[in-house]
Design a protein around this motif. Structure first.
Motif, PDB file in Angstrom:
ATOM      1  N   GLU A  11       7.180  -3.630   3.457  1.00  0.00           N
ATOM      2  CA  GLU A  11       7.270  -5.059   3.139  1.00  0.00           C
ATOM      3  C   GLU A  11       8.626  -5.457   2.573  1.00  0.00           C
ATOM      4  O   GLU A  11       8.748  -6.455   1.881  1.00  0.00           O
ATOM      5  CB  GLU A  11       6.170  -5.481   2.157  1.00  0.00           C
ATOM      6  CG  GLU A  11       4.765  -5.238   2.664  1.00  0.00           C
ATOM      7  CD  GLU A  11       4.422  -6.073   3.884  1.00  0.00           C
ATOM      8  OE1 GLU A  11       4.924  -7.194   4.005  1.00  0.00           O
ATOM      9  OE2 GLU A  11       3.663  -5.581   4.723  1.00  0.00           O
ATOM     10  N   SER A  12       9.688  -4.672   2.862  1.00  0.00           N
ATOM     11  CA  SER A  12      11.008  -5.034   2.347  1.00  0.00           C
ATOM     12  C   SER A  12      11.815  -5.872   3.336  1.00  0.00           C
ATOM     13  O   SER A  12      12.920  -6.286   3.020  1.00  0.00           O
ATOM     14  CB  SER A  12      11.792  -3.780   1.948  1.00  0.00           C
ATOM     15  OG  SER A  12      12.075  -2.986   3.087  1.00  0.00           O
ATOM     16  N   GLY A  13      11.280  -6.097   4.538  1.00  0.00           N
ATOM     17  CA  GLY A  13      11.926  -7.011   5.465  1.00  0.00           C
ATOM     18  C   GLY A  13      12.730  -6.385   6.591  1.00  0.00           C
ATOM     19  O   GLY A  13      13.547  -7.046   7.217  1.00  0.00           O
ATOM     20  N   LYS A  14      12.505  -5.117   6.891  1.00  0.00           N
ATOM     21  CA  LYS A  14      13.289  -4.441   7.937  1.00  0.00           C
ATOM     22  C   LYS A  14      13.037  -5.055   9.308  1.00  0.00           C
ATOM     23  O   LYS A  14      13.979  -5.444  10.005  1.00  0.00           O
ATOM     24  CB  LYS A  14      12.951  -2.945   7.971  1.00  0.00           C
ATOM     25  CG  LYS A  14      13.284  -2.207   6.680  1.00  0.00           C
ATOM     26  CD  LYS A  14      12.815  -0.773   6.705  1.00  0.00           C
ATOM     27  CE  LYS A  14      11.325  -0.602   6.825  1.00  0.00           C
ATOM     28  NZ  LYS A  14      10.510  -0.939   5.684  1.00  0.00           N
ATOM     29  N   SER A  15      11.789  -5.154   9.718  1.00  0.00           N
ATOM     30  CA  SER A  15      11.501  -5.701  11.044  1.00  0.00           C
ATOM     31  C   SER A  15      11.788  -7.201  11.085  1.00  0.00           C
ATOM     32  O   SER A  15      12.231  -7.724  12.103  1.00  0.00           O
ATOM     33  CB  SER A  15      10.058  -5.408  11.460  1.00  0.00           C
ATOM     34  OG  SER A  15       9.150  -5.994  10.561  1.00  0.00           O
TER      35      SER A  15
ATOM     36  N   ASN B  70       2.028 -10.909  -7.239  1.00  0.00           N
ATOM     37  CA  ASN B  70       3.022 -10.004  -7.816  1.00  0.00           C
ATOM     38  C   ASN B  70       2.364  -8.764  -8.432  1.00  0.00           C
ATOM     39  O   ASN B  70       3.036  -7.794  -8.731  1.00  0.00           O
ATOM     40  CB  ASN B  70       3.871 -10.721  -8.865  1.00  0.00           C
ATOM     41  CG  ASN B  70       3.051 -11.219 -10.037  1.00  0.00           C
ATOM     42  OD1 ASN B  70       1.936 -11.730  -9.860  1.00  0.00           O
ATOM     43  ND2 ASN B  70       3.584 -11.080 -11.229  1.00  0.00           N
ATOM     44  N   GLU B  71       1.040  -8.787  -8.567  1.00  0.00           N
ATOM     45  CA  GLU B  71       0.315  -7.672  -9.163  1.00  0.00           C
ATOM     46  C   GLU B  71      -0.210  -6.682  -8.130  1.00  0.00           C
ATOM     47  O   GLU B  71      -0.808  -5.671  -8.481  1.00  0.00           O
ATOM     48  CB  GLU B  71      -0.848  -8.205 -10.006  1.00  0.00           C
ATOM     49  CG  GLU B  71      -0.379  -9.086 -11.164  1.00  0.00           C
ATOM     50  CD  GLU B  71      -1.533  -9.682 -11.952  1.00  0.00           C
ATOM     51  OE1 GLU B  71      -2.500  -8.937 -12.231  1.00  0.00           O
ATOM     52  OE2 GLU B  71      -1.461 -10.886 -12.291  1.00  0.00           O
ATOM     53  N   PHE B  72      -0.034  -6.982  -6.852  1.00  0.00           N
ATOM     54  CA  PHE B  72      -0.460  -6.090  -5.778  1.00  0.00           C
ATOM     55  C   PHE B  72       0.439  -6.332  -4.576  1.00  0.00           C
ATOM     56  O   PHE B  72       1.175  -7.313  -4.534  1.00  0.00           O
ATOM     57  CB  PHE B  72      -1.945  -6.296  -5.421  1.00  0.00           C
ATOM     58  CG  PHE B  72      -2.292  -7.698  -5.005  1.00  0.00           C
ATOM     59  CD1 PHE B  72      -2.342  -8.056  -3.664  1.00  0.00           C
ATOM     60  CD2 PHE B  72      -2.578  -8.674  -5.955  1.00  0.00           C
ATOM     61  CE1 PHE B  72      -2.670  -9.346  -3.279  1.00  0.00           C
ATOM     62  CE2 PHE B  72      -2.897  -9.974  -5.578  1.00  0.00           C
ATOM     63  CZ  PHE B  72      -2.945 -10.309  -4.239  1.00  0.00           C
ATOM     64  N   GLN B  73       0.397  -5.406  -3.619  1.00  0.00           N
ATOM     65  CA  GLN B  73       1.275  -5.528  -2.462  1.00  0.00           C
ATOM     66  C   GLN B  73       0.606  -6.400  -1.401  1.00  0.00           C
ATOM     67  O   GLN B  73      -0.443  -6.067  -0.872  1.00  0.00           O
ATOM     68  CB  GLN B  73       1.600  -4.162  -1.871  1.00  0.00           C
ATOM     69  CG  GLN B  73       2.617  -4.246  -0.765  1.00  0.00           C
ATOM     70  CD  GLN B  73       3.090  -2.876  -0.295  1.00  0.00           C
ATOM     71  OE1 GLN B  73       2.691  -1.861  -0.837  1.00  0.00           O
ATOM     72  NE2 GLN B  73       3.929  -2.878   0.707  1.00  0.00           N
ATOM     73  N   LEU B  74       1.273  -7.505  -1.100  1.00  0.00           N
ATOM     74  CA  LEU B  74       0.783  -8.438  -0.094  1.00  0.00           C
ATOM     75  C   LEU B  74       1.965  -8.867   0.758  1.00  0.00           C
ATOM     76  O   LEU B  74       3.011  -9.251   0.229  1.00  0.00           O
ATOM     77  CB  LEU B  74       0.151  -9.669  -0.770  1.00  0.00           C
ATOM     78  CG  LEU B  74      -0.451 -10.710   0.163  1.00  0.00           C
ATOM     79  CD1 LEU B  74      -1.691 -10.148   0.866  1.00  0.00           C
ATOM     80  CD2 LEU B  74      -0.814 -11.970  -0.609  1.00  0.00           C
ATOM     81  N   GLY B  75       1.792  -8.796   2.054  1.00  0.00           N
ATOM     82  CA  GLY B  75       2.874  -9.168   2.964  1.00  0.00           C
ATOM     83  C   GLY B  75       3.276 -10.628   2.800  1.00  0.00           C
ATOM     84  O   GLY B  75       2.440 -11.496   2.521  1.00  0.00           O
TER      85      GLY B  75
ATOM     86  N   CYS C  35       6.330 -17.558  14.548  1.00  0.00           N
ATOM     87  CA  CYS C  35       5.333 -16.598  14.074  1.00  0.00           C
ATOM     88  C   CYS C  35       5.780 -15.159  14.272  1.00  0.00           C
ATOM     89  O   CYS C  35       5.398 -14.282  13.514  1.00  0.00           O
ATOM     90  CB  CYS C  35       3.988 -16.836  14.733  1.00  0.00           C
ATOM     91  SG  CYS C  35       3.981 -16.559  16.512  1.00  0.00           S
ATOM     92  N   LEU C  36       6.605 -14.878  15.269  1.00  0.00           N
ATOM     93  CA  LEU C  36       7.025 -13.485  15.497  1.00  0.00           C
ATOM     94  C   LEU C  36       7.955 -12.988  14.411  1.00  0.00           C
ATOM     95  O   LEU C  36       8.056 -11.793  14.182  1.00  0.00           O
ATOM     96  CB  LEU C  36       7.696 -13.333  16.870  1.00  0.00           C
ATOM     97  CG  LEU C  36       6.772 -13.612  18.062  1.00  0.00           C
ATOM     98  CD1 LEU C  36       7.462 -13.228  19.356  1.00  0.00           C
ATOM     99  CD2 LEU C  36       5.467 -12.889  17.940  1.00  0.00           C
ATOM    100  N   THR C  37       8.601 -13.888  13.723  1.00  0.00           N
ATOM    101  CA  THR C  37       9.455 -13.470  12.620  1.00  0.00           C
ATOM    102  C   THR C  37       8.629 -12.832  11.519  1.00  0.00           C
ATOM    103  O   THR C  37       9.137 -11.996  10.772  1.00  0.00           O
ATOM    104  CB  THR C  37      10.214 -14.703  12.065  1.00  0.00           C
ATOM    105  OG1 THR C  37      10.891 -15.329  13.143  1.00  0.00           O
ATOM    106  CG2 THR C  37      11.217 -14.302  11.003  1.00  0.00           C
ATOM    107  N   TYR C  38       7.366 -13.201  11.427  1.00  0.00           N
ATOM    108  CA  TYR C  38       6.523 -12.737  10.319  1.00  0.00           C
ATOM    109  C   TYR C  38       5.625 -11.557  10.664  1.00  0.00           C
ATOM    110  O   TYR C  38       4.885 -11.083   9.818  1.00  0.00           O
ATOM    111  CB  TYR C  38       5.647 -13.889   9.824  1.00  0.00           C
ATOM    112  CG  TYR C  38       6.450 -14.991   9.205  1.00  0.00           C
ATOM    113  CD1 TYR C  38       6.888 -14.895   7.892  1.00  0.00           C
ATOM    114  CD2 TYR C  38       6.814 -16.118   9.934  1.00  0.00           C
ATOM    115  CE1 TYR C  38       7.647 -15.898   7.318  1.00  0.00           C
ATOM    116  CE2 TYR C  38       7.564 -17.126   9.367  1.00  0.00           C
ATOM    117  CZ  TYR C  38       7.975 -17.016   8.065  1.00  0.00           C
ATOM    118  OH  TYR C  38       8.720 -18.002   7.493  1.00  0.00           O
ATOM    119  N   ILE C  39       5.684 -11.067  11.906  1.00  0.00           N
ATOM    120  CA  ILE C  39       4.805  -9.962  12.300  1.00  0.00           C
ATOM    121  C   ILE C  39       5.225  -8.680  11.617  1.00  0.00           C
ATOM    122  O   ILE C  39       6.399  -8.366  11.537  1.00  0.00           O
ATOM    123  CB  ILE C  39       4.827  -9.745  13.817  1.00  0.00           C
ATOM    124  CG1 ILE C  39       4.230 -10.932  14.540  1.00  0.00           C
ATOM    125  CG2 ILE C  39       4.061  -8.489  14.204  1.00  0.00           C
ATOM    126  CD1 ILE C  39       4.268 -10.792  16.023  1.00  0.00           C
TER     127      ILE C  39
END
Length: 179
Positions: free
Chosen positions: A44-48, A145-150, A173-177
């Motif tokens: 979830e750091s934004g690579k794709s 912020n208390e759990f990992q959520l895309g 929408c493909l930017t967010y896949i």
């Protein structure tokens, strides 16, 4: 090399050899001009997302056919995001505000990640919309912020009407896949 004394077959071989040499030189120039990047980072750091945005920035936006191709992946992202919100809500001891959403929370809690076809996803659209509008889920979302959520979860859940249509997918929408 003087080709005047060569047979026709030998001259053809010399031409083929020169053509191969030219092709190799062209490939070598192209290879040297290529830039390769290794993207490292946590989930979830934004690579794709970075790669998809680079494609769009450089004028290679996704057409409707491409968006339709990724539809099952988008459906999976929606379902996994909603499931994460339900789990977080329970972990954080947040109560669902509309009791009619409780059954769908149980269904999502037991949902096994699998690719959904449009006709399968359609059965989830209305319950997902009701759940997304529930105060308990919104409370959990506000504490993301208390759990990992895309990052894409709110984007997709806000666009359920468009995503749920059998014909097309919304632009962007493909930017967010997440693959």
């Amino acid at each position: 090399m003087a080709t005047c004394c060569l047979s026709e077959e030998d001259r053809a071989a010399v031409r083929r050899s020169r053509e191969i040499d030219r092709n190799l030189q062209a490939e070598k120039r192209q290879y040297r001009a290529e830039i390769k990047i290794l993207l490292l980072g946590a989930g979830e750091s934004g690579k794709s997302t970075f790669l998809k945005q680079m494609r769009i920035i450089h004028g290679e936006d996704f057409d409707d056919d491409a968006r339709l191709t990724f539809r099952p992946t988008i459906y999976l992202n929606v379902m996994k995001g909603a499931k994460t919100l339900v789990r977080a809500m329970r972990t954080l001891s947040i109560q669902i505000q509309d009791d009619s959403n409780e059954e769908f929370c149980d269904i999502l809690g037991n949902y096994k990640s699998s690719i959904l076809e449009p006709q399968d996803f359609m059965q989830y659209v209305e319950p997902l919309k009701a759940l997304w509008n529930d105060g308990g889920i919104q409370n959990a979302f506000s504490r993301r912020n208390e759990f990992q959520l895309g990052d894409s979860v709110s984007f997709f859940l806000d666009k359920l009407d468009e995503i749920g249509r059998p014909v097309r997918m919304p632009k962007g929408c493909l930017t967010y896949i997440k693959w």
